[in-house]
Design a protein around this motif. Structure first.
Motif, PDB file in Angstrom:
ATOM      1  N   GLN A  42     -47.848   9.292  13.987  1.00 29.32           N
ATOM      2  CA  GLN A  42     -48.252   7.986  13.503  1.00 29.32           C
ATOM      3  C   GLN A  42     -47.469   7.906  11.990  1.00 29.32           C
ATOM      4  N   GLN A  43     -47.740   9.114  11.322  1.00 25.66           N
ATOM      5  CA  GLN A  43     -47.630   9.009   9.978  1.00 25.66           C
ATOM      6  C   GLN A  43     -46.046   8.906   9.833  1.00 25.66           C
ATOM      7  N   GLU A  44     -45.153   9.522  10.758  1.00 29.67           N
ATOM      8  CA  GLU A  44     -43.952   9.598  10.896  1.00 29.67           C
ATOM      9  C   GLU A  44     -43.346   7.871  11.144  1.00 29.67           C
ATOM     10  N   HIS A  45     -44.003   7.544  12.112  1.00 31.00           N
ATOM     11  CA  HIS A  45     -43.741   5.930  12.409  1.00 31.00           C
ATOM     12  C   HIS A  45     -43.948   5.017  11.032  1.00 31.00           C
ATOM     13  N   ASP A  46     -45.157   5.057  10.281  1.00 28.11           N
ATOM     14  CA  ASP A  46     -45.371   4.493   9.243  1.00 28.11           C
ATOM     15  C   ASP A  46     -44.467   4.739   8.011  1.00 28.11           C
ATOM     16  N   ARG A  47     -43.972   5.945   7.795  1.00 35.15           N
ATOM     17  CA  ARG A  47     -43.236   6.136   6.642  1.00 35.15           C
ATOM     18  C   ARG A  47     -41.879   5.517   6.606  1.00 35.15           C
ATOM     19  N   GLY A  48     -41.501   4.665   5.586  1.00 35.95           N
ATOM     20  CA  GLY A  48     -40.284   4.067   5.376  1.00 35.95           C
ATOM     21  C   GLY A  48     -39.083   5.015   5.081  1.00 35.95           C
ATOM     22  N   TYR A  49     -38.084   4.536   5.165  1.00 32.52           N
ATOM     23  CA  TYR A  49     -36.691   5.005   4.920  1.00 32.52           C
ATOM     24  C   TYR A  49     -36.499   5.813   3.657  1.00 32.52           C
ATOM     25  N   TRP A  50     -36.774   5.207   2.573  1.00 30.40           N
ATOM     26  CA  TRP A  50     -36.534   5.893   1.418  1.00 30.40           C
ATOM     27  C   TRP A  50     -37.751   6.564   0.770  1.00 30.40           C
ATOM     28  N   LEU A  51     -39.108   6.486   1.202  1.00 31.02           N
ATOM     29  CA  LEU A  51     -40.209   7.243   1.176  1.00 31.02           C
ATOM     30  C   LEU A  51     -39.944   8.589   1.748  1.00 31.02           C
ATOM     31  N   THR A  52     -39.214   8.414   2.882  1.00 35.33           N
ATOM     32  CA  THR A  52     -39.009   9.801   3.603  1.00 35.33           C
ATOM     33  C   THR A  52     -38.225  10.630   2.857  1.00 35.33           C
ATOM     34  N   LEU A  53     -36.995   9.967   2.450  1.00 31.49           N
ATOM     35  CA  LEU A  53     -35.874  10.637   1.864  1.00 31.49           C
ATOM     36  C   LEU A  53     -36.323  11.274   0.381  1.00 31.49           C
ATOM     37  N   ARG A  54     -37.670  10.733  -0.216  1.00 32.08           N
ATOM     38  CA  ARG A  54     -38.138  11.393  -1.326  1.00 32.08           C
ATOM     39  C   ARG A  54     -39.164  12.251  -1.251  1.00 32.08           C
ATOM     40  N   SER A  55     -39.889  12.196   0.044  1.00 34.13           N
ATOM     41  CA  SER A  55     -41.033  13.146   0.097  1.00 34.13           C
ATOM     42  C   SER A  55     -41.079  14.528   0.323  1.00 34.13           C
ATOM     43  N   ASP A  56     -39.778  15.021   0.886  1.00 36.33           N
ATOM     44  CA  ASP A  56     -39.793  16.546   1.154  1.00 36.33           C
ATOM     45  C   ASP A  56     -38.286  16.945   0.928  1.00 36.33           C
ATOM     46  N   PRO A  57     -38.234  17.247  -0.385  1.00 32.67           N
ATOM     47  CA  PRO A  57     -36.437  17.557  -0.913  1.00 32.67           C
ATOM     48  C   PRO A  57     -35.986  18.845  -0.140  1.00 32.67           C
ATOM     49  N   ARG A  58     -37.032  19.560  -0.073  1.00 33.63           N
ATOM     50  CA  ARG A  58     -36.768  21.272   0.654  1.00 33.63           C
ATOM     51  C   ARG A  58     -36.331  21.040   1.810  1.00 33.63           C
ATOM     52  N   LEU A  59     -36.918  20.062   2.638  1.00 31.07           N
ATOM     53  CA  LEU A  59     -36.525  19.809   4.132  1.00 31.07           C
ATOM     54  C   LEU A  59     -35.267  19.453   3.947  1.00 31.07           C
ATOM     55  N   LEU A  60     -34.813  18.616   3.130  1.00 29.71           N
ATOM     56  CA  LEU A  60     -33.472  17.978   2.836  1.00 29.71           C
ATOM     57  C   LEU A  60     -32.413  18.873   2.496  1.00 29.71           C
ATOM     58  N   LEU A  61     -32.709  19.726   1.799  1.00 27.83           N
ATOM     59  CA  LEU A  61     -31.918  21.109   1.233  1.00 27.83           C
ATOM     60  C   LEU A  61     -31.491  21.818   2.521  1.00 27.83           C
ATOM     61  N   TRP A  62     -32.451  22.283   3.468  1.00 29.04           N
ATOM     62  CA  TRP A  62     -32.010  23.054   4.424  1.00 29.04           C
ATOM     63  C   TRP A  62     -31.242  22.485   5.422  1.00 29.04           C
ATOM     64  N   ASP A 187     -33.605  19.303  15.264  1.00 28.74           N
ATOM     65  CA  ASP A 187     -35.056  19.924  15.300  1.00 28.74           C
ATOM     66  C   ASP A 187     -36.078  19.330  14.177  1.00 28.74           C
ATOM     67  N   ILE A 188     -35.388  19.760  13.086  1.00 27.32           N
ATOM     68  CA  ILE A 188     -36.258  19.181  11.853  1.00 27.32           C
ATOM     69  C   ILE A 188     -36.308  17.950  11.023  1.00 27.32           C
ATOM     70  N   SER A 189     -35.453  16.843  11.694  1.00 24.83           N
ATOM     71  CA  SER A 189     -35.076  15.788  10.951  1.00 24.83           C
ATOM     72  C   SER A 189     -36.470  14.790  11.089  1.00 24.83           C
ATOM     73  N   PRO A 190     -37.044  14.253   9.814  1.00 23.69           N
ATOM     74  CA  PRO A 190     -38.042  13.227   9.955  1.00 23.69           C
ATOM     75  C   PRO A 190     -37.500  12.096  10.643  1.00 23.69           C
ATOM     76  N   LEU A 191     -38.328  11.510  11.386  1.00 22.82           N
ATOM     77  CA  LEU A 191     -38.162  10.335  12.383  1.00 22.82           C
ATOM     78  C   LEU A 191     -37.530   9.105  11.678  1.00 22.82           C
ATOM     79  N   ALA A 192     -38.039   8.631  10.314  1.00 18.15           N
ATOM     80  CA  ALA A 192     -37.519   7.745   9.751  1.00 18.15           C
ATOM     81  C   ALA A 192     -36.158   7.578   9.367  1.00 18.15           C
ATOM     82  N   THR A 274     -43.749  19.461   1.486  1.00 18.89           N
ATOM     83  CA  THR A 274     -44.345  19.695   0.289  1.00 18.89           C
ATOM     84  C   THR A 274     -45.748  19.887   0.456  1.00 18.89           C
ATOM     85  N   LYS A 275     -46.406  18.933   1.323  1.00 17.21           N
ATOM     86  CA  LYS A 275     -47.809  19.127   1.485  1.00 17.21           C
ATOM     87  C   LYS A 275     -48.086  19.970   2.394  1.00 17.21           C
ATOM     88  N   PRO A 276     -48.974  21.044   2.185  1.00 14.07           N
ATOM     89  CA  PRO A 276     -49.412  21.976   3.440  1.00 14.07           C
ATOM     90  C   PRO A 276     -49.964  21.435   4.779  1.00 14.07           C
TER      91      PRO A 276
END
Length: 557
Positions: A42-62, A187-192, A274-276
């Motif tokens: 549900q958190q994935e559903h609620d997160r917006g496009y730009w917030l998702t891009l900013r939230s986890d830079p390490r994920l975007l790196l890989w 496999d690893i892409s965030p929903l938004a 970023t968040k455990p």
């Protein structure tokens, strides 16, 4: 007889005083883990496009490492087509006609392009099969080493036969990249941002040709072997940077969970988020998704012992997923992409553009490709996959037919119009169709069959491109069909048919988690109801998220 005394045997048989409480605690822990997994959905559903891009830079790196890796596919395709039109290459390995002009024989043009597509099928198929056993990281490192070695063969070539051999080995590696990189990203892409990021696989393959076109414009003028060798050795730049990133990339957590390596999956997710607590939640989400996929697989006797076969892609509801993925990927070839990509420079030359200007037009075409794919990156997740794909099919149909009609008129204005329509193909394709293909085919397969379904789909597209690569030179080359721009009638008619079929079979998956997509297919929801259908997984995610929020608020109080 056991060596234990009677008292000892009785003592073992009697349950510990708190065994029931421990079982209850274990059950509670399991329920809490499931609630956390659904809450993260549900958190994935609620997160917006730009917030998702900013939230986890390490994920975007890989994700970026994989997108850079697959970029070599576009570079090689463009460079391979450009090399055979470079004067010094033609003088070195070509033949001479009655007018004293050098050319590469049509049979070699077909073999280099068609053979490359055929060997991409081999690479994609082998890689997706081995993937179940080795995982992504070691397999893609081995693929990159193969890519580096094959470029060395092309670079040192002394004959057209040796060049062909090196290119075929290279295409095995590139075919493996196509399925491995796309599967890892999916496999690893965030929903938004999932469609945008998976669609970026197409943008990556547009950046490569853009670089190749700029290089060709400069190197083609050199009067030595570096005029074409520079394009070949540039692939080492892609491979070298990719190899460094791949050395440090985490294994796909989906693969690790499938193998029961939960602690390793937790560590991999910890390197992405970023968040455990998000990493822990995504671990539970993956477990839920794979459990849903395994439940469906058990109905069709798939996933025996944790393994899968290609036949599983055609069993039960997976059959519907697979033929949709094949359909959208084959649209690449049927739109004429392989023709435009492989013979861009030659087509301009056949339309009366000089060799030097043809390379200038080629750069412009690649600018349009990058522009279209970049624009798709920002709009696909807002407008959806189905509308973008349908728009792509219809607009390409119109564009190709306009190119063919203008190509039927023998005037300077009509030829100029044909050149314009031919060049605009790059923008229209990459905006509507190119990015949508990867987004749709990356999302639709079940998680345990994603690699194999993508391999089948990509191989089907490469097979169709192989056919066109052998046929197209005989259709548009002077001395054979000599259709030139009128080849648009063929591809335009095919895409008109594709547009109609797409309307009935391509569903909308925007905002859907993989578990929800599994449920939609399991329930055999009609194509045009995918967008509005309310799934059980969706309801459970909302309830779990609300319950977790209430619990957190009570804890704070």
């Amino acid at each position: 007889m056991s060596g234990k005394s009677e008292d000892e045997q009785i003592e073992v048989a009697v349950p510990a005083p708190h065994a029931g409480a421990a079982a209850a605690d274990a059950k509670t822990s399991t329920e809490l883990a499931e609630m956390r997994g659904r809450a993260i959905q549900q958190q994935e559903h609620d997160r917006g496009y730009w917030l998702t891009l900013r939230s986890d830079p390490r994920l975007l790196l890989w994700i970026g490492v994989m997108l850079w890796t697959i970029g070599v596919r576009g570079f090689e395709a463009q460079a391979g087509g450009a090399i055979i039109s470079i004067t010094h290459f033609k003088q070195r390995f070509g033949e001479i006609d009655v007018e004293g002009n050098y050319f590469i024989a049509t049979k070699w043009m077909s073999a280099l392009s068609g053979g490359g597509n055929a060997f991409m099928i081999v690479g994609s198929t082998i890689a997706s099969y081995i993937l179940d056993y080795t995982g992504f990281r070691y397999l893609i490192l081995a693929t990159t080493l193969l890519n580096i070695a094959s470029v060395g063969i092309e670079f040192g070539t002394t004959s057209i036969d040796m060049f062909f051999a090196g290119k075929m080995v290279n295409c095995i590696a590139i075919g493996a990249y196509q399925s491995l990189c796309t599967t890892y990203v999916a496999d690893i892409s965030p929903l938004a941002i999932r469609a945008s990021v998976i669609g970026f696989c197409n943008l990556s393959q547009c950046i490569g040709p853009f670089i190749a076109a700029i290089m060709t414009n400069y190197t083609a003028k050199w009067d030595n072997d570096w005029s074409w060798r520079a394009l070949i050795c540039a692939q080492w730049g892609f491979a070298g940077v990719a190899f460094i990133g791949q050395l440090f990339m985490p294994e796909s957590p989906v693969h690790l969970v499938r193998k029961g390596r939960y602690e390793a999956a937790r560590k991999a997710l910890g390197r992405m988020y970023t968040k455990p607590e998000d990493a822990d939640g995504h671990l539970e989400r993956i477990k839920l998704t794979l459990a849903e996929a395994a439940a469906e697989a058990s109905r069709t006797e798939a996933a025996r012992g944790g393994g899968t076969s290609y036949l599983d892609c055609f069993r039960g509801t997976n059959l519907r997923r697979t033929y949709i993925c094949i359909f959208v990927f084959v649209a690449e070839a049927m739109s004429g992409l392989g023709f435009v990509g492989s013979y861009g420079s030659l087509m301009y030359q056949y339309l009366g553009i000089s060799d030097e200007k043809s390379f200038h037009y080629l750069i412009g075409a690649q600018v349009l490709s990058v522009s279209g794919a970049a624009l798709a990156f920002f709009v696909t997740d807002f407008y959806g996959r189905r509308p973008m794909f349908l728009f792509g099919c219809v607009s390409i149909t119109v564009l190709l037919l306009c190119m063919a009609i203008s190509g039927s008129v023998d005037t300077y204005s009509a030829t100029t119009a044909s050149v314009g329509f031919y060049t605009m193909f790059n923008f229209v394709y990459n905006f509507g169709l190119g990015s949508g293909v990867y987004a749709i085919a990356g999302e639709l397969p079940t998680s345990i069959l994603r690699g194999k379904t993508l391999a089948i789909s990509i191989s089907s597209s490469n097979a169709a491109n192989t056919m066109w690569s052998f046929v197209c030179p005989y259709i548009f080359n002077p001395g054979y069909g000599n259709l030139k721009a009128k080849i648009g009638f063929i591809f335009g008619a095919i895409m008109a048919f594709w547009s109609v079929i797409a309307f009935y079979i391509v569903p909308e998956t925007r905002g859907r988690t993989y578990e929800e997509i599994d449920e939609l297919f399991m329930n055999k929801v009609p194509t045009r109801q995918f967008k509005s259908f309310v799934t059980v997984a969706e309801q459970r995610a909302s309830e779990a998220y609300t319950a977790e929020k209430k619990e957190m608020n009570m804890t704070d109080v």
